[in-house]
Design a protein around this motif. Structure first.
Motif, PDB file in Angstrom:
ATOM      1  N   THR A 294       0.824  -1.210   0.000  1.00 57.36           N
ATOM      2  CA  THR A 294       0.000   0.000   0.000  1.00 57.36           C
ATOM      3  C   THR A 294       0.861   1.263   0.000  1.00 57.36           C
ATOM      4  OG1 THR A 294      -1.761  -1.152   1.146  1.00 57.36           O
ATOM      5  CG2 THR A 294      -1.797   1.233   1.272  1.00 57.36           C
ATOM      6  N   THR A 295       1.944   1.233   0.731  1.00 54.66           N
ATOM      7  CA  THR A 295       2.790   2.412   0.887  1.00 54.66           C
ATOM      8  C   THR A 295       3.606   2.708  -0.361  1.00 54.66           C
ATOM      9  OG1 THR A 295       2.956   1.957   3.254  1.00 54.66           O
ATOM     10  CG2 THR A 295       4.574   3.459   2.329  1.00 54.66           C
TER      11      THR A 295
ATOM     12  N   ARG B 262       1.156   5.453  -7.478  1.00 52.95           N
ATOM     13  CA  ARG B 262      -0.180   6.074  -7.458  1.00 52.95           C
ATOM     14  C   ARG B 262      -0.969   5.706  -8.714  1.00 52.95           C
ATOM     15  NH1 ARG B 262      -1.637   7.818  -2.483  1.00 52.95           N
ATOM     16  NH2 ARG B 262       0.251   8.473  -1.452  1.00 52.95           N
ATOM     17  N   SER B 263      -0.259   5.371  -9.775  1.00 55.57           N
ATOM     18  CA  SER B 263      -0.945   5.006 -11.019  1.00 55.57           C
ATOM     19  C   SER B 263      -1.532   3.593 -10.949  1.00 55.57           C
ATOM     20  CB  SER B 263       0.032   5.099 -12.188  1.00 55.57           C
ATOM     21  OG  SER B 263       1.111   4.205 -11.993  1.00 55.57           O
ATOM     22  N   GLN B 264      -1.243   2.869  -9.873  1.00 54.57           N
ATOM     23  CA  GLN B 264      -1.735   1.502  -9.694  1.00 54.57           C
ATOM     24  C   GLN B 264      -2.649   1.418  -8.467  1.00 54.57           C
ATOM     25  OE1 GLN B 264      -1.081  -1.035 -11.793  1.00 54.57           O
ATOM     26  NE2 GLN B 264       0.104   0.361 -13.059  1.00 54.57           N
ATOM     27  N   PRO B 265      -3.849   1.991  -8.536  1.00 56.95           N
ATOM     28  CA  PRO B 265      -4.718   1.977  -7.352  1.00 56.95           C
ATOM     29  C   PRO B 265      -5.150   0.573  -6.941  1.00 56.95           C
ATOM     30  CG  PRO B 265      -5.922   2.818  -9.257  1.00 56.95           C
ATOM     31  CD  PRO B 265      -4.482   2.659  -9.674  1.00 56.95           C
ATOM     32  N   TRP B 266      -5.235  -0.351  -7.916  1.00 57.68           N
ATOM     33  CA  TRP B 266      -5.645  -1.711  -7.555  1.00 57.68           C
ATOM     34  C   TRP B 266      -4.549  -2.420  -6.764  1.00 57.68           C
ATOM     35  CZ3 TRP B 266     -10.410  -2.958  -7.251  1.00 57.68           C
ATOM     36  CH2 TRP B 266     -11.339  -2.314  -8.067  1.00 57.68           C
TER      37      TRP B 266
ATOM     38  N   ARG C 187      -2.563  -0.916  -4.660  1.00 61.67           N
ATOM     39  CA  ARG C 187      -2.679  -0.337  -3.320  1.00 61.67           C
ATOM     40  C   ARG C 187      -3.873  -0.940  -2.588  1.00 61.67           C
ATOM     41  NH1 ARG C 187       0.104   4.445  -2.707  1.00 61.67           N
ATOM     42  NH2 ARG C 187      -1.535   5.371  -1.458  1.00 61.67           N
ATOM     43  N   TYR C 188      -4.974  -1.119  -3.300  1.00 63.44           N
ATOM     44  CA  TYR C 188      -6.157  -1.729  -2.701  1.00 63.44           C
ATOM     45  C   TYR C 188      -5.870  -3.187  -2.323  1.00 63.44           C
ATOM     46  CZ  TYR C 188     -11.013  -3.068  -2.020  1.00 63.44           C
ATOM     47  OH  TYR C 188     -12.182  -3.522  -1.491  1.00 63.44           O
TER      48      TYR C 188
ATOM     49  N   PRO D 231       2.225  12.395  -3.099  1.00 66.17           N
ATOM     50  CA  PRO D 231       2.633  11.007  -3.362  1.00 66.17           C
ATOM     51  C   PRO D 231       3.097  10.252  -2.110  1.00 66.17           C
ATOM     52  CG  PRO D 231       4.302  12.526  -4.148  1.00 66.17           C
ATOM     53  CD  PRO D 231       3.129  13.356  -3.710  1.00 66.17           C
TER      54      PRO D 231
END
Length: 190
Positions: A38-39, A43-47, A49-50, A118
């Motif tokens: 997650t950290t 940012r372009s890969q929200p999935w 991070r989820y 970011p």
């Protein structure tokens, strides 16, 4: 994810109850991996991070039941019913205190870390990873301490035995007797 992990991990942890520290540590490692994902996921890969958050949830699920049962196993042999109540209160109280502290001190109480950008919550997540590493260290210390000091039953508890598989205290024995479970076909004694 909590529920799925609880349903998968805790029965195995109960079956191999002598290795609760290992199951706890593995669940905490999953949380650490999730927080790192997650950290540091772009940012372009929200999935991604989820997915890291789902990993945190999966790792978090079994840690509470494992802590509660491990504490009960340790305290019950030495202190009986009162020990179980004290262990449950201590573990639950410290767990809730940790939740309050991390929520209000880290994620909402650290204005510099909450600034949009970011690196939002990066330091809070890293502090959480440090706390989780301390949790693993604590389980190792507890395991070593139990190996060195042992966990012999107290002679003050009526009916205490030296067998390792005997976790029943007086209340559990009374319930078996009152409900008639000792006379059931699956019971060892008829």
């Amino acid at each position: 994810m909590d529920l799925i992990a609880i349903l998968i991990v805790t029965p195995i942890s109960d079956r191999f109850h002598h290795h609760r520290a290992l199951f706890f540590s593995l669940a905490v490692c999953i949380q650490i991996a999730g927080l790192l994902t997650t950290t540091f996921a772009p940012r372009s890969q929200p999935w991604a991070r989820y997915g890291g958050l789902l990993m945190v949830g999966f790792g978090l699920g079994p840690t509470v039941p494992i802590c509660m049962t491990w504490g009960n196993e340790i305290f019950q042999r030495r202190h009986g019913e009162v020990g179980v109540a004290a262990a449950a209160a201590l573990i639950s109280g410290l767990g809730n205190l940790g939740t309050v502290v991390t929520t209000y001190a880290l994620y909402t109480g650290w204005p510099e870390d909450a600034k949009p950008g970011p690196h939002r919550y990066r330091k809070s997540n890293l502090v959480m990873i440090g706390i989780l590493c301390l949790s693993i260290l604590s389980s190792v210390i507890m395991t070593v301490g139990l190996k060195l000091a042992g966990n012999k039953p107290s002679n003050k508890i009526a009916g205490s035995s030296d067998t390792d598989d005997e976790f029943q205290d007086g209340a559990a024995r009374r319930e078996v007797h009152q409900r008639g479970f000792g006379k059931m076909w699956w019971s060892k004694s008829h």
